[in-house]
Design an enzyme around this catalytic site. Sequence first.
Site, mmCIF file in Angstrom:
data_model
loop_
_atom_site.group_PDB
_atom_site.id
_atom_site.type_symbol
_atom_site.label_atom_id
_atom_site.label_comp_id
_atom_site.label_asym_id
_atom_site.label_seq_id
_atom_site.Cartn_x
_atom_site.Cartn_y
_atom_site.Cartn_z
ATOM 1 N N PRO A 96 -3.506 -22.681 9.071
ATOM 2 C CG PRO A 96 -3.424 -21.683 11.183
ATOM 3 C CD PRO A 96 -2.549 -22.236 10.100
ATOM 4 N N GLY A 98 -8.678 -18.695 8.254
ATOM 5 C CA GLY A 98 -9.382 -17.751 9.132
ATOM 6 C C GLY A 98 -8.586 -17.423 10.375
ATOM 7 C CB ALA A 99 -5.577 -18.458 11.637
ATOM 8 C CG ASP A 147 -3.763 -10.999 3.598
ATOM 9 O OD1 ASP A 147 -3.164 -10.109 4.224
ATOM 10 O OD2 ASP A 147 -4.628 -11.728 4.106
HETATM 11 O O1 PMV Z 1 -6.636 -11.916 8.589
HETATM 12 P P1 PMV Z 1 -6.016 -11.817 7.269
HETATM 13 O O2 PMV Z 1 -4.897 -12.763 7.017
HETATM 14 O O3 PMV Z 1 -7.033 -11.874 6.147
HETATM 15 O O4 PMV Z 1 -5.346 -10.350 7.183
HETATM 16 C C1 PMV Z 1 -6.155 -9.239 6.958
HETATM 17 C C2 PMV Z 1 -5.390 -7.946 7.006
HETATM 18 C C3 PMV Z 1 -6.308 -6.724 7.098
HETATM 19 O O5 PMV Z 1 -5.469 -5.576 7.194
HETATM 20 C C4 PMV Z 1 -7.178 -6.785 8.347
HETATM 21 C C5 PMV Z 1 -7.228 -6.605 5.884
HETATM 22 C C6 PMV Z 1 -6.536 -6.162 4.602
HETATM 23 O O6 PMV Z 1 -7.164 -6.336 3.542
HETATM 24 O O7 PMV Z 1 -5.423 -5.620 4.645
#
Ligand code: PMV
Length: 309
Positions: A96, A98-99, A147
């Site tokens: 998914p 944006g999850a 990520d």
């Molecule tokens: O929600 P996601 O899968 O984009 O994870 C973001 C992780 C954060 O720590 C909130 C942002 C980052 O760049 O590390």
Amino acid sequence: MSAARGVGCGKVILLGEHSVVHGRPALAAGLSRGATTDVTASPDGLTRARFVFDTEQVDVLAAEDGEHPLGRALAALLATYSAPPPVHLTVRLELPAGAGLGASAAMGVSVSSALDHFLSVERTPAERATQTLVWERVFHGNPSGVDNTMAAVGGVALFTRGEPLVPVRVRRPLLLVIGHSGEASETKQMVGLVAQQLEREPERITQVFDAIAVLVRNARLALEAGDLRALGQLMDMNHSLLSALMLSTPRLEDLCHAAREAGALGAKVTGAGGGGCMIALAADTDAAHIILAALQSLGAESFVTEVGA
Ligand code: PMV
């Protein structure tokens, strides 16, 4: 080569999201699902891509100043190659979006890996992690890099911004139940919300980040020792601190609570929060299925996954 394929994996942050943007460590794990990209030579001299999601598909042209962020991300990634030929790409996302599961990074890494195969470019996973940061920047503004690094390298690891990734030797594989709140959230917006809090209350928010860093370091020790009970408690504590940063929602609270009631050793928001997914740590397969049923009974799209095997 006339056609090539590349893959990138999704990720879960076990502990340390958000504070990782501000230089603290995070513990993360690659997921077996992610994104796959197929690339062929372009028959029309233009570089275009089709992104196939669960319920929709999006067609874009690679363009630095294009309207769609996917087209801009593609242009940014292509700019890291010297004189790439025009290509057609099909990117299929198995997560998914944006999850909080690193969907955009999984897509970026799969595109890079497909292009490298197509153009016979040799690149290590660590080099791919560095290259794909340009893709992530289009979506996230100020990404920590966790990520795209996990999407390129996989496994279980301790990530600190600007430092080499430290693989973690997991004594026992982890069974995680991942539940989707059904609420969409934007990482960029949630990262901005935390940055605003840091600006307004630097002392308090710095203390929260430092407390999370301590939890992360202890969680690494718990993982190496195979102490799942301790890991679960540390996840619960991390969740409380994420809630204090206003990153949870009533729905995510309900799902974490239901998972704990169903026997989870720990449960927390994962990723950007404000919606998206939560994770719960299960002691064994039977426990995982009881937790899964509890989340599904609340209408949450959920699945069980093993990491660190
Ligand atoms: O929600 P996601 O899968 O984009 O994870 C973001 C992780 C954060 O720590 C909130 C942002 C980052 O760049 O590390």
